[in-house]
Motif scaffolding. Sequence first.
Motif, PDB file in Angstrom:
ATOM      1  N   SER A   1     -38.546 -27.190  -1.829  1.00 37.63           N
ATOM      2  CA  SER A   1     -37.913 -26.532  -2.985  1.00 37.63           C
ATOM      3  C   SER A   1     -38.936 -25.788  -3.829  1.00 37.63           C
ATOM      4  N   GLU A   2     -40.083 -26.408  -4.065  1.00 39.89           N
ATOM      5  CA  GLU A   2     -41.135 -25.765  -4.859  1.00 39.89           C
ATOM      6  C   GLU A   2     -41.689 -24.529  -4.137  1.00 39.89           C
ATOM      7  N   LEU A   3     -41.883 -24.628  -2.828  1.00 34.53           N
ATOM      8  CA  LEU A   3     -42.371 -23.469  -2.068  1.00 34.53           C
ATOM      9  C   LEU A   3     -41.379 -22.310  -2.135  1.00 34.53           C
ATOM     10  N   LEU A   4     -40.106 -22.625  -2.059  1.00 34.75           N
ATOM     11  CA  LEU A   4     -39.083 -21.584  -2.081  1.00 34.75           C
ATOM     12  C   LEU A   4     -38.976 -20.870  -3.425  1.00 34.75           C
ATOM     13  N   GLU A   5     -39.520 -21.467  -4.477  1.00 34.86           N
ATOM     14  CA  GLU A   5     -39.530 -20.813  -5.785  1.00 34.86           C
ATOM     15  C   GLU A   5     -40.604 -19.739  -5.881  1.00 34.86           C
ATOM     16  N   ILE A   6     -41.518 -19.706  -4.948  1.00 31.28           N
ATOM     17  CA  ILE A   6     -42.583 -18.701  -4.952  1.00 31.28           C
ATOM     18  C   ILE A   6     -42.024 -17.422  -4.333  1.00 31.28           C
ATOM     19  N   PRO A   7     -42.031 -16.323  -5.074  1.00 34.40           N
ATOM     20  CA  PRO A   7     -41.490 -15.073  -4.537  1.00 34.40           C
ATOM     21  C   PRO A   7     -42.238 -14.641  -3.275  1.00 34.40           C
ATOM     22  N   GLY A   8     -41.485 -14.189  -2.298  1.00 31.10           N
ATOM     23  CA  GLY A   8     -42.085 -13.652  -1.088  1.00 31.10           C
ATOM     24  C   GLY A   8     -42.388 -14.674  -0.014  1.00 31.10           C
ATOM     25  N   LEU A   9     -42.027 -15.954  -0.219  1.00 30.98           N
ATOM     26  CA  LEU A   9     -42.285 -16.973   0.803  1.00 30.98           C
ATOM     27  C   LEU A   9     -41.009 -17.293   1.565  1.00 30.98           C
ATOM     28  N   LYS A  10     -41.156 -17.374   2.874  1.00 36.95           N
ATOM     29  CA  LYS A  10     -40.101 -17.915   3.725  1.00 36.95           C
ATOM     30  C   LYS A  10     -40.665 -19.181   4.334  1.00 36.95           C
ATOM     31  N   VAL A  11     -39.850 -20.214   4.425  1.00 35.02           N
ATOM     32  CA  VAL A  11     -40.321 -21.531   4.838  1.00 35.02           C
ATOM     33  C   VAL A  11     -39.480 -22.045   5.996  1.00 35.02           C
ATOM     34  N   ARG A  12     -40.155 -22.677   6.946  1.00 36.60           N
ATOM     35  CA  ARG A  12     -39.524 -23.444   8.005  1.00 36.60           C
ATOM     36  C   ARG A  12     -40.259 -24.774   8.084  1.00 36.60           C
ATOM     37  N   VAL A  13     -39.586 -25.790   8.630  1.00 41.17           N
ATOM     38  CA  VAL A  13     -40.179 -27.129   8.693  1.00 41.17           C
ATOM     39  C   VAL A  13     -40.158 -27.622  10.137  1.00 41.17           C
ATOM     40  N   VAL A  14     -41.300 -28.195  10.559  1.00 37.14           N
ATOM     41  CA  VAL A  14     -41.401 -28.902  11.840  1.00 37.14           C
ATOM     42  C   VAL A  14     -41.637 -30.366  11.503  1.00 37.14           C
ATOM     43  N   THR A  15     -40.798 -31.230  12.049  1.00 41.52           N
ATOM     44  CA  THR A  15     -40.877 -32.648  11.717  1.00 41.52           C
ATOM     45  C   THR A  15     -41.090 -33.493  12.965  1.00 41.52           C
ATOM     46  N   THR A  16     -41.760 -34.607  12.787  1.00 45.18           N
ATOM     47  CA  THR A  16     -41.819 -35.596  13.860  1.00 45.18           C
ATOM     48  C   THR A  16     -40.598 -36.500  13.736  1.00 45.18           C
ATOM     49  N   GLU A  17     -40.294 -37.190  14.801  1.00 45.65           N
ATOM     50  CA  GLU A  17     -39.142 -38.108  14.776  1.00 45.65           C
ATOM     51  C   GLU A  17     -39.355 -39.208  13.742  1.00 45.65           C
ATOM     52  N   ARG A  18     -40.567 -39.732  13.632  1.00 45.30           N
ATOM     53  CA  ARG A  18     -40.854 -40.805  12.670  1.00 45.30           C
ATOM     54  C   ARG A  18     -40.714 -40.332  11.230  1.00 45.30           C
ATOM     55  N   ALA A  19     -41.004 -39.072  10.966  1.00 48.48           N
ATOM     56  CA  ALA A  19     -40.889 -38.552   9.601  1.00 48.48           C
ATOM     57  C   ALA A  19     -39.442 -38.533   9.132  1.00 48.48           C
ATOM     58  N   LYS A  20     -38.503 -38.356  10.061  1.00 51.88           N
ATOM     59  CA  LYS A  20     -37.086 -38.283   9.701  1.00 51.88           C
ATOM     60  C   LYS A  20     -36.585 -39.555   9.016  1.00 51.88           C
ATOM     61  N   HIS A  21     -37.299 -40.637   9.203  1.00 50.79           N
ATOM     62  CA  HIS A  21     -36.931 -41.906   8.585  1.00 50.79           C
ATOM     63  C   HIS A  21     -37.028 -41.845   7.059  1.00 50.79           C
ATOM     64  N   PHE A  22     -37.861 -40.948   6.536  1.00 45.24           N
ATOM     65  CA  PHE A  22     -38.208 -40.960   5.119  1.00 45.24           C
ATOM     66  C   PHE A  22     -37.469 -39.936   4.257  1.00 45.24           C
ATOM     67  N   TYR A  23     -36.693 -39.042   4.845  1.00 46.82           N
ATOM     68  CA  TYR A  23     -35.984 -38.047   4.038  1.00 46.82           C
ATOM     69  C   TYR A  23     -34.613 -37.778   4.659  1.00 46.82           C
ATOM     70  N   ASN A  24     -33.756 -37.153   3.885  1.00 47.25           N
ATOM     71  CA  ASN A  24     -32.426 -36.788   4.337  1.00 47.25           C
ATOM     72  C   ASN A  24     -32.461 -35.323   4.773  1.00 47.25           C
ATOM     73  N   PRO A  25     -32.228 -35.016   6.045  1.00 45.98           N
ATOM     74  CA  PRO A  25     -32.286 -33.623   6.515  1.00 45.98           C
ATOM     75  C   PRO A  25     -31.335 -32.686   5.756  1.00 45.98           C
ATOM     76  N   GLN A  26     -30.225 -33.201   5.223  1.00 42.89           N
ATOM     77  CA  GLN A  26     -29.306 -32.357   4.460  1.00 42.89           C
ATOM     78  C   GLN A  26     -29.926 -31.884   3.141  1.00 42.89           C
ATOM     79  N   GLU A  27     -31.006 -32.521   2.699  1.00 38.79           N
ATOM     80  CA  GLU A  27     -31.674 -32.114   1.463  1.00 38.79           C
ATOM     81  C   GLU A  27     -32.719 -31.028   1.699  1.00 38.79           C
ATOM     82  N   ILE A  28     -32.912 -30.635   2.954  1.00 46.39           N
ATOM     83  CA  ILE A  28     -33.908 -29.613   3.281  1.00 46.39           C
ATOM     84  C   ILE A  28     -33.165 -28.280   3.438  1.00 46.39           C
ATOM     85  N   PRO A  29     -33.369 -27.328   2.501  1.00 51.53           N
ATOM     86  CA  PRO A  29     -32.579 -26.094   2.503  1.00 51.53           C
ATOM     87  C   PRO A  29     -33.094 -24.991   3.433  1.00 51.53           C
ATOM     88  N   VAL A  30     -33.910 -25.352   4.412  1.00 49.71           N
ATOM     89  CA  VAL A  30     -34.457 -24.370   5.354  1.00 49.71           C
ATOM     90  C   VAL A  30     -34.270 -24.888   6.773  1.00 49.71           C
TER      91      VAL A  30
END
Length: 178
Positions: free
Chosen positions: A44-73
């Motif tokens: 969310s903070e990165l997306l507030e910077i004008p001119g940035l496009k963001v994508r995310v690469v995650t490991t399977e273990r990382a998915k345990h710690f966040y909700n994918p629906q909360e990631i807007p990219v």
Amino acid sequence: MEPLTLSEPQPSPQNSLPTPQKTYHVLVGVTGSVAALKLPILVSELLEIPGLKVRVVTTERAKHFYNPQEIPVTLYSDTEEWQLWKGRTDPVLHIDLRRWADLMLVAPLDANTLAKIANGICDNLLEFVLEDISLLRIDLGSKGGSSTTMQLLPWSICSLPVCSDGSPAPHGTVVQTC
């Protein structure tokens, strides 16, 4: 004679038009550490910077710690890497992501992933991308199984067979490495 004074140049009306802004692509990698809880905030903070496009690469273990629906990219994992590639002419996701990214940020980087990268082990999408990222693109043509950009990274170069004159050995040559 009047003394010469230097002043800031004033913009003329025709020069004050908005200038087009360059778009930068940031690829965020996230690994299986409790700090991955902060991924939604980071994106969310990165997306507030004008001119940035963001994508995310995650490991399977990382998915345990966040909700994918909360990631807007767009979120990529091993599943996408293997589903996209069916044959020789199909795109390879980790190579496409490397080409897309102007910058890669891995946060958090867990000790397991760091150890695997340091030893040239890559068994998931994030590690494939990290292994493939490099500013140098030289075709050494001697290390089958990895792309030419992978061959030039410090942790990969030790496993590259070389001849006594320092040139790359032909593919299949067995020599003592680092």
